[in-house]
Design an enzyme around this catalytic site. Sequence first.
Site, PDB file in Angstrom:
ATOM      1  N   GLU A 193      72.091 -13.658  56.015  1.00  0.00           N
ATOM      2  CA  GLU A 193      73.303 -14.463  56.116  1.00  0.00           C
ATOM      3  C   GLU A 193      73.489 -15.497  55.001  1.00  0.00           C
ATOM      4  OE1 GLU A 193      73.225 -15.975  60.159  1.00  0.00           O
ATOM      5  OE2 GLU A 193      73.507 -13.968  60.976  1.00  0.00           O
ATOM      6  N   ASP A 218      74.024  -9.468  56.370  1.00  0.00           N
ATOM      7  CA  ASP A 218      74.996 -10.519  56.741  1.00  0.00           C
ATOM      8  C   ASP A 218      75.955  -9.997  57.798  1.00  0.00           C
ATOM      9  OD1 ASP A 218      76.355 -13.034  56.680  1.00  0.00           O
ATOM     10  OD2 ASP A 218      75.966 -13.196  54.531  1.00  0.00           O
ATOM     11  N   GLU A 253      72.880  -4.723  63.519  1.00  0.00           N
ATOM     12  CA  GLU A 253      72.903  -5.510  64.768  1.00  0.00           C
ATOM     13  C   GLU A 253      74.169  -5.252  65.577  1.00  0.00           C
ATOM     14  OE1 GLU A 253      72.195  -9.689  63.950  1.00  0.00           O
ATOM     15  OE2 GLU A 253      70.737  -9.231  62.384  1.00  0.00           O
TER      16      GLU A 253
HETATM   17  C1  XIL Z   1      69.869 -14.015  67.642  1.00  0.00           C
HETATM   18  C2  XIL Z   1      69.033 -13.534  68.811  1.00  0.00           C
HETATM   19  O1  XIL Z   1      69.659 -12.447  69.431  1.00  0.00           O
HETATM   20  C3  XIL Z   1      68.825 -14.643  69.778  1.00  0.00           C
HETATM   21  O2  XIL Z   1      67.972 -14.230  70.848  1.00  0.00           O
HETATM   22  C4  XIL Z   1      68.228 -15.834  69.031  1.00  0.00           C
HETATM   23  O3  XIL Z   1      68.048 -16.888  69.816  1.00  0.00           O
HETATM   24  C5  XIL Z   1      69.152 -16.253  67.890  1.00  0.00           C
HETATM   25  O4  XIL Z   1      69.343 -15.174  67.045  1.00  0.00           O
HETATM   26  N1  XIL Z   1      72.387 -12.647  63.425  1.00  0.00           N
HETATM   27  C6  XIL Z   1      71.052 -12.375  63.254  1.00  0.00           C
HETATM   28  C7  XIL Z   1      70.164 -12.355  64.435  1.00  0.00           C
HETATM   29  O5  XIL Z   1      70.629 -12.030  62.142  1.00  0.00           O
HETATM   30  O6  XIL Z   1      68.859 -12.759  64.124  1.00  0.00           O
HETATM   31  C8  XIL Z   1      70.708 -13.197  65.557  1.00  0.00           C
HETATM   32  O7  XIL Z   1      69.883 -12.992  66.684  1.00  0.00           O
HETATM   33  C9  XIL Z   1      72.135 -12.814  65.843  1.00  0.00           C
HETATM   34  C10 XIL Z   1      73.010 -13.060  64.648  1.00  0.00           C
END
Ligand code: XIL
Length: 350
Positions: free
Chosen positions: A153, A197, A260
């Site tokens: 990010e 990102d 994700e």
């Molecule tokens: C989130 C997790 O899902 C949560 O459990 C944690 O508390 C915070 O992070 N982008 C990312 C991930 O790259 O690492 C994030 O995950 C969600 C957004």
Amino acid sequence: MIGRRAFLGSTLALAACDRFAAAEPTPADDLPPLKIAPFPIGACARSNHPDDPAWRALALRNLDQITAEWEMKMEAIVGDDGTLSFTGADKLAAFARDNDLRLHGHALIWYSQDNPFFRGLPEARFGAEYDGYIAAVAGRYRGQAVSWDVVNEPISEDGSGLRDCLWSQRLGQDGYMIRAFEQTRAADPDAVLFLNDYNLENLPAKGATFLKTVERLLKAGAPIGGIGTQSHLDIEIPAGQIRDWMRDAGSLGLPIHVSELDASLRRDGPVDLRTPAQRREQQVARVRELAEAFMALPERQRFDFSVWGLRDTDSWLREGERDDGKDSPLPFDAAGRPNPMAGAMVNAFS
Ligand code: XIL
């Protein structure tokens, strides 16, 4: 007569049920597994997930890969005094190893995760400690992790430039990223190294800045091996926008990681007059577009397609105060049955 027919019917139903149950222990058994896809399918996991037999069965049926949801992040590994702890991370790595799942490392350097230890370091020690952290974490899983999100990010929220953070302040805007890629390459020469990102399809300006950043860092010599697009999808974006993003991302020729995926049904702001069915339809259309756009990439660029959790109740969008008890952003429901988006993925990937 009526009684007898009903009895026969229920006996047959029971027999069918038994046969079904014996063949497929998980409840999500109508649909072929997500890993029917011709490329790896992944999901995030927490170290206690494999202790839940329902999660475990669902994961082993559907996945080729896992990503640590948070236990390989700095917040989990680095103590305030700088000591490192790998309890959760090692447990996840062992689960992956024991079950022939690929391990994707997430995330080495992230603007949102600095640490009192790093913040308190004198200028003279900062670079060496930064390098040492990357060497310790990426080196620990060398030979096992197939890939790492090296920098997570880096692009500003509105997509106009790069984020300001502890790492950029101490090591320079591009400098901290180039250094992180070089150090990770040294620690684990075989892992594919990603810049990762979010909102890259939701906000085309951010997607464009991200791709320009990748090109600039590559020119400066950073060993970036792939593009990570988180795909926390905004289901309100116009049709075609995801396809266009994937085409632009693919034009660099690098492997692409949908890293994700989730797609919230919620909308903040004005009252939403749509029925739940309409929102679901919109969600499925956007997930289908993403899955089809990924399928359309050349085979060598399809690194992996990961969801940010398996069951709705596993989602970070259902944690704590954010939980409205209803959101359904993931491929499986609380009982492990496939949601419509799982069907869209399997159809696109079959
Ligand atoms: C989130 C997790 O899902 C949560 O459990 C944690 O508390 C915070 O992070 N982008 C990312 C991930 O790259 O690492 C994030 O995950 C969600 C957004």
